[in-house]
Design a protein around this motif. Structure first.
Motif, PDB file in Angstrom:
ATOM      1  N   LEU A   1       0.827  -1.199   0.000  1.00  0.00           N
ATOM      2  CA  LEU A   1       0.000   0.000   0.000  1.00  0.00           C
ATOM      3  C   LEU A   1       0.864   1.253   0.000  1.00  0.00           C
ATOM      4  CD1 LEU A   1      -2.642  -1.081   2.669  1.00  0.00           C
ATOM      5  CD2 LEU A   1      -2.703  -1.434   0.189  1.00  0.00           C
ATOM      6  N   GLU A   2       0.342   2.314  -0.606  1.00  0.00           N
ATOM      7  CA  GLU A   2       1.039   3.593  -0.641  1.00  0.00           C
ATOM      8  C   GLU A   2       0.401   4.540   0.363  1.00  0.00           C
ATOM      9  OE1 GLU A   2       1.870   5.333  -4.466  1.00  0.00           O
ATOM     10  OE2 GLU A   2       1.470   3.432  -5.461  1.00  0.00           O
ATOM     11  N   PRO A   3       1.218   5.336   1.061  1.00  0.00           N
ATOM     12  CA  PRO A   3       0.655   6.265   2.047  1.00  0.00           C
ATOM     13  C   PRO A   3      -0.225   7.322   1.394  1.00  0.00           C
ATOM     14  CG  PRO A   3       2.981   6.710   1.685  1.00  0.00           C
ATOM     15  CD  PRO A   3       2.679   5.425   0.975  1.00  0.00           C
ATOM     16  N   MET A   4      -1.231   7.726   2.101  1.00  0.00           N
ATOM     17  CA  MET A   4      -2.139   8.778   1.644  1.00  0.00           C
ATOM     18  C   MET A   4      -1.773  10.052   2.381  1.00  0.00           C
ATOM     19  SD  MET A   4      -6.305   8.498   1.547  1.00  0.00           S
ATOM     20  CE  MET A   4      -7.285   9.524   0.439  1.00  0.00           C
TER      21      MET A   4
ATOM     22  N   ASP B   1      -2.805   6.206 -22.467  1.00  0.00           N
ATOM     23  CA  ASP B   1      -2.178   7.495 -22.156  1.00  0.00           C
ATOM     24  C   ASP B   1      -2.614   8.053 -20.799  1.00  0.00           C
ATOM     25  OD1 ASP B   1      -0.691   7.853 -24.640  1.00  0.00           O
ATOM     26  OD2 ASP B   1      -2.640   8.072 -25.588  1.00  0.00           O
ATOM     27  N   PHE B   2      -3.926   8.121 -20.571  1.00  0.00           N
ATOM     28  CA  PHE B   2      -4.415   8.737 -19.337  1.00  0.00           C
ATOM     29  C   PHE B   2      -4.185   7.855 -18.116  1.00  0.00           C
ATOM     30  CE2 PHE B   2      -7.923   9.105 -16.273  1.00  0.00           C
ATOM     31  CZ  PHE B   2      -7.718  10.405 -15.835  1.00  0.00           C
ATOM     32  N   LEU B   3      -4.640   6.609 -18.185  1.00  0.00           N
ATOM     33  CA  LEU B   3      -4.594   5.727 -17.017  1.00  0.00           C
ATOM     34  C   LEU B   3      -3.172   5.516 -16.474  1.00  0.00           C
ATOM     35  CD1 LEU B   3      -6.548   4.164 -15.230  1.00  0.00           C
ATOM     36  CD2 LEU B   3      -6.246   2.182 -16.716  1.00  0.00           C
ATOM     37  N   PRO B   4      -2.145   5.323 -17.317  1.00  0.00           N
ATOM     38  CA  PRO B   4      -0.798   5.093 -16.779  1.00  0.00           C
ATOM     39  C   PRO B   4      -0.118   6.341 -16.222  1.00  0.00           C
ATOM     40  CG  PRO B   4      -1.049   4.164 -19.007  1.00  0.00           C
ATOM     41  CD  PRO B   4      -2.189   5.079 -18.777  1.00  0.00           C
ATOM     42  N   LEU B   5      -0.717   7.516 -16.371  1.00  0.00           N
ATOM     43  CA  LEU B   5      -0.059   8.744 -15.939  1.00  0.00           C
ATOM     44  C   LEU B   5       0.309   8.722 -14.466  1.00  0.00           C
ATOM     45  CD1 LEU B   5      -1.983  11.629 -17.756  1.00  0.00           C
ATOM     46  CD2 LEU B   5       0.433  11.045 -18.012  1.00  0.00           C
ATOM     47  N   ASN B   6      -0.607   8.214 -13.641  1.00  0.00           N
ATOM     48  CA  ASN B   6      -0.402   8.259 -12.193  1.00  0.00           C
ATOM     49  C   ASN B   6      -1.080   7.045 -11.558  1.00  0.00           C
ATOM     50  OD1 ASN B   6      -0.519   8.982  -9.340  1.00  0.00           O
ATOM     51  ND2 ASN B   6      -0.051  11.068  -9.969  1.00  0.00           N
ATOM     52  N   SER B   7      -0.409   6.436 -10.595  1.00  0.00           N
ATOM     53  CA  SER B   7      -0.974   5.261  -9.917  1.00  0.00           C
ATOM     54  C   SER B   7      -2.264   5.590  -9.182  1.00  0.00           C
ATOM     55  CB  SER B   7       0.050   4.680  -8.943  1.00  0.00           C
ATOM     56  OG  SER B   7       0.392   5.623  -7.941  1.00  0.00           O
ATOM     57  N   ARG B   8      -2.501   6.863  -8.865  1.00  0.00           N
ATOM     58  CA  ARG B   8      -3.733   7.249  -8.173  1.00  0.00           C
ATOM     59  C   ARG B   8      -4.970   6.936  -9.023  1.00  0.00           C
ATOM     60  NH1 ARG B   8      -0.604   6.994  -5.010  1.00  0.00           N
ATOM     61  NH2 ARG B   8       0.319   8.559  -3.627  1.00  0.00           N
ATOM     62  N   PHE B   9      -4.810   6.964 -10.344  1.00  0.00           N
ATOM     63  CA  PHE B   9      -5.938   6.676 -11.216  1.00  0.00           C
ATOM     64  C   PHE B   9      -6.301   5.192 -11.221  1.00  0.00           C
ATOM     65  CE2 PHE B   9      -4.347  10.483 -13.887  1.00  0.00           C
ATOM     66  CZ  PHE B   9      -4.955  11.364 -13.003  1.00  0.00           C
TER      67      PHE B   9
ATOM     68  N   ASN C   1      -3.689  -2.873  10.870  1.00  0.00           N
ATOM     69  CA  ASN C   1      -2.716  -2.696  11.948  1.00  0.00           C
ATOM     70  C   ASN C   1      -2.678  -1.262  12.472  1.00  0.00           C
ATOM     71  OD1 ASN C   1      -2.045  -5.368  11.616  1.00  0.00           O
ATOM     72  ND2 ASN C   1      -0.254  -4.948  10.326  1.00  0.00           N
ATOM     73  N   GLU C   2      -2.680  -0.291  11.543  1.00  0.00           N
ATOM     74  CA  GLU C   2      -2.518   1.109  11.944  1.00  0.00           C
ATOM     75  C   GLU C   2      -3.826   1.869  11.989  1.00  0.00           C
ATOM     76  OE1 GLU C   2       0.180   2.722   9.138  1.00  0.00           O
ATOM     77  OE2 GLU C   2       1.840   1.386   9.653  1.00  0.00           O
ATOM     78  N   GLY C   3      -4.815   1.407  11.248  1.00  0.00           N
ATOM     79  CA  GLY C   3      -6.082   2.129  11.182  1.00  0.00           C
ATOM     80  C   GLY C   3      -5.992   3.408  10.386  1.00  0.00           C
ATOM     81  N   THR C   4      -4.999   3.516   9.485  1.00  0.00           N
ATOM     82  CA  THR C   4      -4.817   4.704   8.668  1.00  0.00           C
ATOM     83  C   THR C   4      -5.269   4.447   7.240  1.00  0.00           C
ATOM     84  OG1 THR C   4      -2.532   4.065   8.155  1.00  0.00           O
ATOM     85  CG2 THR C   4      -2.877   5.493  10.067  1.00  0.00           C
ATOM     86  N   ARG C   5      -5.593   5.524   6.519  1.00  0.00           N
ATOM     87  CA  ARG C   5      -6.006   5.412   5.128  1.00  0.00           C
ATOM     88  C   ARG C   5      -4.782   5.333   4.229  1.00  0.00           C
ATOM     89  NH1 ARG C   5      -9.814   9.818   6.639  1.00  0.00           N
ATOM     90  NH2 ARG C   5     -11.883   8.896   6.857  1.00  0.00           N
ATOM     91  N   LYS C   6      -4.840   4.432   3.257  1.00  0.00           N
ATOM     92  CA  LYS C   6      -3.760   4.297   2.284  1.00  0.00           C
ATOM     93  C   LYS C   6      -4.340   3.988   0.908  1.00  0.00           C
ATOM     94  CE  LYS C   6      -0.005   2.984   5.400  1.00  0.00           C
ATOM     95  NZ  LYS C   6       1.139   2.062   5.641  1.00  0.00           N
ATOM     96  N   TRP C   7      -3.493   4.195  -0.115  1.00  0.00           N
ATOM     97  CA  TRP C   7      -3.882   3.877  -1.482  1.00  0.00           C
ATOM     98  C   TRP C   7      -3.552   2.419  -1.798  1.00  0.00           C
ATOM     99  CZ3 TRP C   7      -6.835   7.368  -3.681  1.00  0.00           C
ATOM    100  CH2 TRP C   7      -6.640   8.722  -3.422  1.00  0.00           C
ATOM    101  N   LYS C   8      -4.487   1.729  -2.423  1.00  0.00           N
ATOM    102  CA  LYS C   8      -4.272   0.339  -2.833  1.00  0.00           C
ATOM    103  C   LYS C   8      -4.505   0.225  -4.338  1.00  0.00           C
ATOM    104  CE  LYS C   8      -5.988  -4.383  -2.230  1.00  0.00           C
ATOM    105  NZ  LYS C   8      -6.994  -5.239  -1.560  1.00  0.00           N
TER     106      LYS C   8
ATOM    107  N   HIS D   1     -11.097  15.331  -5.604  1.00  0.00           N
ATOM    108  CA  HIS D   1     -10.044  16.262  -5.189  1.00  0.00           C
ATOM    109  C   HIS D   1      -8.948  15.580  -4.376  1.00  0.00           C
ATOM    110  CE1 HIS D   1      -8.543  20.258  -5.165  1.00  0.00           C
ATOM    111  NE2 HIS D   1      -9.715  20.845  -5.250  1.00  0.00           N
ATOM    112  N   SER D   2      -9.235  14.437  -3.771  1.00  0.00           N
ATOM    113  CA  SER D   2      -8.199  13.739  -3.009  1.00  0.00           C
ATOM    114  C   SER D   2      -7.088  13.223  -3.920  1.00  0.00           C
ATOM    115  CB  SER D   2      -8.806  12.572  -2.213  1.00  0.00           C
ATOM    116  OG  SER D   2      -9.377  11.614  -3.084  1.00  0.00           O
ATOM    117  N   LEU D   3      -7.386  13.057  -5.215  1.00  0.00           N
ATOM    118  CA  LEU D   3      -6.367  12.595  -6.161  1.00  0.00           C
ATOM    119  C   LEU D   3      -5.351  13.683  -6.477  1.00  0.00           C
ATOM    120  CD1 LEU D   3      -8.638  10.726  -8.750  1.00  0.00           C
ATOM    121  CD2 LEU D   3      -7.338   9.722  -6.862  1.00  0.00           C
ATOM    122  N   GLY D   4      -5.762  14.926  -6.388  1.00  0.00           N
ATOM    123  CA  GLY D   4      -4.889  16.042  -6.715  1.00  0.00           C
ATOM    124  C   GLY D   4      -5.695  17.311  -6.873  1.00  0.00           C
ATOM    125  N   ASP D   5      -4.991  18.424  -7.101  1.00  0.00           N
ATOM    126  CA  ASP D   5      -5.667  19.714  -7.273  1.00  0.00           C
ATOM    127  C   ASP D   5      -5.755  20.072  -8.751  1.00  0.00           C
ATOM    128  OD1 ASP D   5      -3.067  20.400  -7.881  1.00  0.00           O
ATOM    129  OD2 ASP D   5      -2.730  21.528  -6.030  1.00  0.00           O
TER     130      ASP D   5
END
Length: 482
Positions: A5-8, A46-54, A63-70, A139-143
């Motif tokens: 997982l990637e940190p949010m 082109d669009f989808l591979p730009l950023n893993s957030r997509f 374990n931590e109870g924190t939000r992360k990107w999967k 908006h959580s993906l970016g500004d």
């Protein structure tokens, strides 16, 4: 599993809180009918591979109870929508369908088990285009800066696809601050920060925003649940050449002219729409001007923005400038007062203080509390204003020449949102209002009237450059974020 997982970021977490759900909606107007068989490969390759957030969803770790990107597999059919309208109808009919459809998707929430983006392909002609492509991104993906950079990474220069798109020259309005909105550690003791904060006018304004809200008025219905009501968006277009002429006549900036037009037009609408029990255009009204906190130097390729040490990083790097709307008076005075208020806020360490305050709330009380705070800040104000730069050359997307573009924000608990973007030789202003509360046609008419009055006043002005510059220091500035 959790190691994958990637940190949010803290900012992404509070923009994804239960009390705050904002989405950026961008519209590309095509000169030619849209061929979705050409767009689908573009989205996939082109669009989808730009950023893993997509390709990621939000999960809460055990374990931590924190939000992360999967990271997840993306089914394009879940994200690309092609609505079907009745065939053989008039452009006026399809224009109404498009407006209603845009309003509809603006109020819909993203499914929580899929990445937070959608692309809507409207294959029917409207008065402005042969077809429309709508991008909706949480908006959580970016500004806006991040999404514009992503979009520009996919767009080509029509006259010569091998040449890069270019943008109006500009100077950065703020000094770089490498600690803003990064959420990468403590900024010092809470007491020291609060002492610094309360020592500024802006600090008091921020704290009082929880306690003091704008008056209810013809542009602010107030109350709870405004963000869940129906909204409608329409646009107006101004010539950049005309704006430049006003700027030169008054010896101010492009942004001063734009802000003055919006403030003046809004006050005119309020005066003409007031009930007998309302004040005469003197209601307390605050505009939240959204600012990008990056050291602006033009858009960067996404592959550079996602690097850990990026100078122009991907994500949300924004803050708010609360600007009181001047009372209705001489249009030139409106511009001068708006300019003075914005300059004062910029010099008061506003960007730093706001960002650190949000970080403080997040560290002490968590992302949900920060989301609640932002929601309250938006709810207490009357309107939000934001602006972005667009290219000066014509562009195309997957061989579709783009006639125009605009964007708006869905989800803020406000009755009025105004967003702007420059493209070619025009400034496109998108006005999003609470349906059946603000008269959109009348509001647009008031903005046009304000522009004409300011233009006339600028041309008729007898002030010499010496008289104007006596009280102000001016810069040449291309259209940019406000």
């Amino acid at each position: 599993m959790e190691d994958e997982l990637e940190p949010m970021s803290p900012t992404a977490q509070y923009l994804k809180s239960s009390s705050l759900s904002l989405a950026i909606i961008g519209v590309l107007e095509s000169e030619t009918p849209i061929d979705d068989s050409m767009l689908m490969p573009f989205i996939k390759d082109d669009f989808l591979p730009l950023n893993s957030r997509f390709s990621s969803v939000v999960v809460i770790t055990k374990n931590e109870g924190t939000r992360k990107w999967k990271k997840v597999e993306v089914n394009l059919n879940d994200h690309v929508k092609i609505p079907i309208f009745p065939s053989g109808m008039s452009i006026e009919y399809y224009d109404k369908c498009f407006t209603e459809y845009l309003s509809q998707i603006g109020t819909q929430q993203f499914p929580q088990n899929k990445p937070f983006w959608e692309i809507h392909i409207i294959k029917y002609p409207t008065k402005n285009a042969a077809g429309n492509i709508i991008f909706k991104l949480h908006h959580s993906l970016g500004d806006g800066y991040s999404f514009m950079s992503a979009l520009l990474s996919c767009l080509k220069r029509t006259e010569n696809p091998l040449l890069p798109l270019s943008f109006p020259s500009r100077q950065s309005n703020s000094r770089p601050n490498n600690n803003i909105n990064r959420g990468d550690g403590s900024f010092g003791s809470v007491s020291k920060f609060l002492t610094k904060l309360l020592g500024t006018d802006f600090g008091w304004n921020i704290f009082m925003s929880h306690l003091i809200e704008d008056d209810k008025s013809s542009i602010r219905s107030g109350g709870d649940g405004v963000e869940f009501r129906s909204f409608v968006t329409s646009t107006i277009t101004f010539s950049m050449d005309q704006i430049q002429e006003i700027k030169s006549r008054l010896q101010v900036t492009i942004n001063d002219v734009i802000t003055g037009v919006i403030f003046f037009g809004t006050r005119i609408y309020m005066q003409e729409s007031r009930n007998t029990n309302e004040k005469s255009g003197e209601e307390k009204c605050t505009a939240l001007v959204l600012l990008n906190t990056r050291e602006m130097g033009g858009y960067k390729p996404v592959k550079e923005m996602i690097k850990e040490d990026a100078k122009m990083p991907w994500g949300n790097r924004l803050t708010f400038l609360p600007i009181p709307l001047p009372k209705l008076e001489n249009p030139i005075e409106i511009i001068k007062k708006a300019r003075e208020k914005i300059k004062k806020q910029r010099k008061s360490n506003t960007v730093n203080v706001t960002s650190q305050l949000l970080q403080l709330i997040g560290e002490v009380r968590g992302p949900e509390a920060t989301g609640n705070y932002i929601h309250k800040l938006l709810k207490n104000a009357s309107m939000t204003i934001s602006n972005m730069i667009g290219p000066v050359e014509k562009m195309e997307l997957a061989s579709h020449p783009i006639k125009g573009l605009y964007w708006t924000l869905s989800g803020p608990p406000q009755s009025l949102t105004i967003t702007m973007v420059s493209y070619l030789k025009n400034l496109r202003v998108a006005i999003t209002v609470e349906k059946n509360f603000i008269d959109l046609d009348k509001f647009k008419s008031c903005i046009y009237h304000a522009f004409n009055e300011i233009s006339r006043a600028a041309l008729d002005s007898r002030m010499s450059k010496q008289q104007v510059s006596k009280n102000h220091t001016f810069r040449n500035e291309a259209p940019s974020r406000l």
